[in-house]
Design an enzyme around this catalytic site. Structure first.
Site, mmCIF file in Angstrom:
data_model
loop_
_atom_site.group_PDB
_atom_site.id
_atom_site.type_symbol
_atom_site.label_atom_id
_atom_site.label_comp_id
_atom_site.label_asym_id
_atom_site.label_seq_id
_atom_site.Cartn_x
_atom_site.Cartn_y
_atom_site.Cartn_z
ATOM 1 N N GLY A 132 0.796 -1.226 0.000
ATOM 2 C CA GLY A 132 0.000 0.000 0.000
ATOM 3 C C GLY A 132 0.824 1.270 0.000
ATOM 4 O O GLY A 132 0.300 2.359 0.252
ATOM 5 N N ALA A 133 2.120 1.153 -0.276
ATOM 6 C CA ALA A 133 2.991 2.332 -0.240
ATOM 7 C C ALA A 133 4.125 2.140 -1.223
ATOM 8 O O ALA A 133 5.083 1.427 -0.937
ATOM 9 C CB ALA A 133 3.546 2.554 1.167
ATOM 10 N N GLU A 243 19.252 7.016 -7.876
ATOM 11 C CA GLU A 243 18.416 5.982 -8.490
ATOM 12 C C GLU A 243 17.745 6.489 -9.759
ATOM 13 O O GLU A 243 17.722 5.792 -10.788
ATOM 14 C CB GLU A 243 17.359 5.536 -7.481
ATOM 15 C CG GLU A 243 16.359 4.534 -8.008
ATOM 16 C CD GLU A 243 15.398 4.052 -6.942
ATOM 17 O OE1 GLU A 243 14.276 3.636 -7.295
ATOM 18 O OE2 GLU A 243 15.760 4.079 -5.748
ATOM 19 N N HIS A 339 8.728 -2.879 -37.023
ATOM 20 C CA HIS A 339 9.151 -4.265 -37.236
ATOM 21 C C HIS A 339 7.995 -5.159 -37.677
ATOM 22 O O HIS A 339 8.221 -6.335 -37.989
ATOM 23 C CB HIS A 339 9.769 -4.845 -35.962
ATOM 24 C CG HIS A 339 11.213 -4.494 -35.778
ATOM 25 N ND1 HIS A 339 11.631 -3.241 -35.370
ATOM 26 C CD2 HIS A 339 12.347 -5.219 -35.946
ATOM 27 C CE1 HIS A 339 12.952 -3.231 -35.276
ATOM 28 N NE2 HIS A 339 13.413 -4.412 -35.636
#
Length: 378
Positions: A132-133, A243, A339
């Site tokens: 939930g986070a 990050e 493609h």
């Protein structure tokens, strides 16, 4: 990849070293890793032996004391692989988990763990997201309470890369009642009460192991507190900058590879008596995508340079994450379209890039969350 104004000869040597490693150790073998759902640990140890794990860490612990610019060069070079599960396995270790120990560890903690981290003997993971986070870090519910000379951790973590086969986990937990009152802890694999709840099956990143982690009265020594008690939220926020630049590099790497593969394809593919490259719309769409990628790449390098100068660039890095997360999906989907049917066939590089790219607009801060971080700083 073209040169940037920030490049130096050492950067080119690093790019060449990583490219040789990918050519020899990754691209010929990684299709099998997609089936097993993990990168073999001996491959990661060979990366460590080559000095490619933790180049931003201290030299006394096996690192190279590299700055943010050199670290970006490494992340972008690594991201030239067409196997994102391999890329993220490494980048979580080097840019998302390991830096918590590098930045906040005590001398004793670093001496105990960091040499083995840089050698690839201990693979790291970071436990922040929960059922939930996710992007709302302060909403986590995992707790840690002090009990004498120990901390007792209870809770669940979700979507943890390297979670199944990792060795060393840096775990965030609430240590008080205030919204931002949380701390970071070092938890070793095999600690009683700490288990992998389940391995998660994903659409992409198939050679990356991802897990739900369960902490059931997990007792760790008081000395496994990582950084200051109650300051974990700020540690997490600080490392998000590293990050998110790494994830931007991953997105740019996907873009450059998708464009390269597609340019080769459209120059050869015959349709209606000519190559696809002879179609004006194909040429122009690829040209515009390449222009966007080159512009985003320069912005990415500027962000890394700003980090080396000590500037506060939360807004810029949030922009970068949102921009590259959306751009990579635009690029790979267009390249896949060009493609034709082969772009929808498993085991082709463009199909793999297409499914692996999707999460880059979600993981590490969803686009919408990043744009709110941008907007609140105007």
């Amino acid at each position: 990849m073209g040169a940037t104004i920030y490049d130096n000869p050492d950067h080119e040597l690093l790019r060449d070293q990583v490219a040789r490693f990918l050519e020899r150790e990754v691209e010929p073998h990684a299709a099998a890793w997609e089936e097993t759902g993990m990168v073999p640990r001996d491959v990661l140890r060979r990366m460590g032996q080559a000095g490619l794990l933790g180049i931003a860490f201290e030299g006394e612990y096996g690192g190279a004391d590299a700055d943010a610019m050199t670290n970006l060069v490494f992340a972008e070079a690594l991201s030239q692989s067409t196997f994102a599960g391999f890329i993220i396995t490494v980048l979580v270790h080097t840019d998302m988990a390991g830096p918590h120990l590098h930045h906040a560890g005590t001398p004793a903690q670093k001496a105990k763990y960091l040499p083995r981290v840089t050698a690839g003997e201990l693979i790291t993971a970071v436990g922040i997201s929960e059922p939930g986070a996710g992007s709302d870090v302060a909403g986590m519910r995992t707790t840690a309470r002090r009990d004498g000379d120990e901390w007792v951790i209870n809770g669940t973590k979700m979507f943890i890369t390297n979670g199944v086969h990792g060795d060393l986990y840096f775990v965030a937990a609430k240590t008080g009642t205030a919204r931002h009152d949380m701390s970071m802890f070092i938890v070793e694999k095999g600690t009683p009460g700490f288990t992998v709840g389940r391995a998660l099956k994903k659409t992409g990143w198939l050679s990356s192991d991802t897990a739900e982690l369960v902490f059931d009265n997990v007792r760790i020594p008081a000395g496994n507190l990582l950084g200051e008690e109650g300051k974990g939220f700020y540690s997490v926020m600080k490392n998000f900058q590293t990050e998110r630049i790494a994830l931007g590099a991953m997105a740019i790497g996907h873009c450059t590879q998708a464009l390269k593969i597609t340019l080769d394809h459209v120059r050869q593919r015959q349709a209606f008596g000519a190559t696809l490259w002879d179609q004006q719309t194909i040429r122009q769409r690829l040209s515009m995508l390449d222009a966007k990628v080159r512009a985003a790449r320069q912005f990415m390098y500027h962000c890394a340079w700003s980090v080396t100068q000590g500037h506060d660039i939360v807004q810029e890095v949030s922009m970068l994450k949102a921009l590259t997360g959306e751009l990579v999906n635009e690029v790979v989907q267009t390249c896949q379209q060009f493609h034709g049917g082969m772009g929808f066939i498993r085991e082709t590089a463009i199909e793999r890039l297409w499914r692996d790219a999707r999460v880059l607009a979600i993981g590490g801060g969803a686009t919408e969350v990043m744009l709110e971080e941008v907007a609140k700083r105007y």
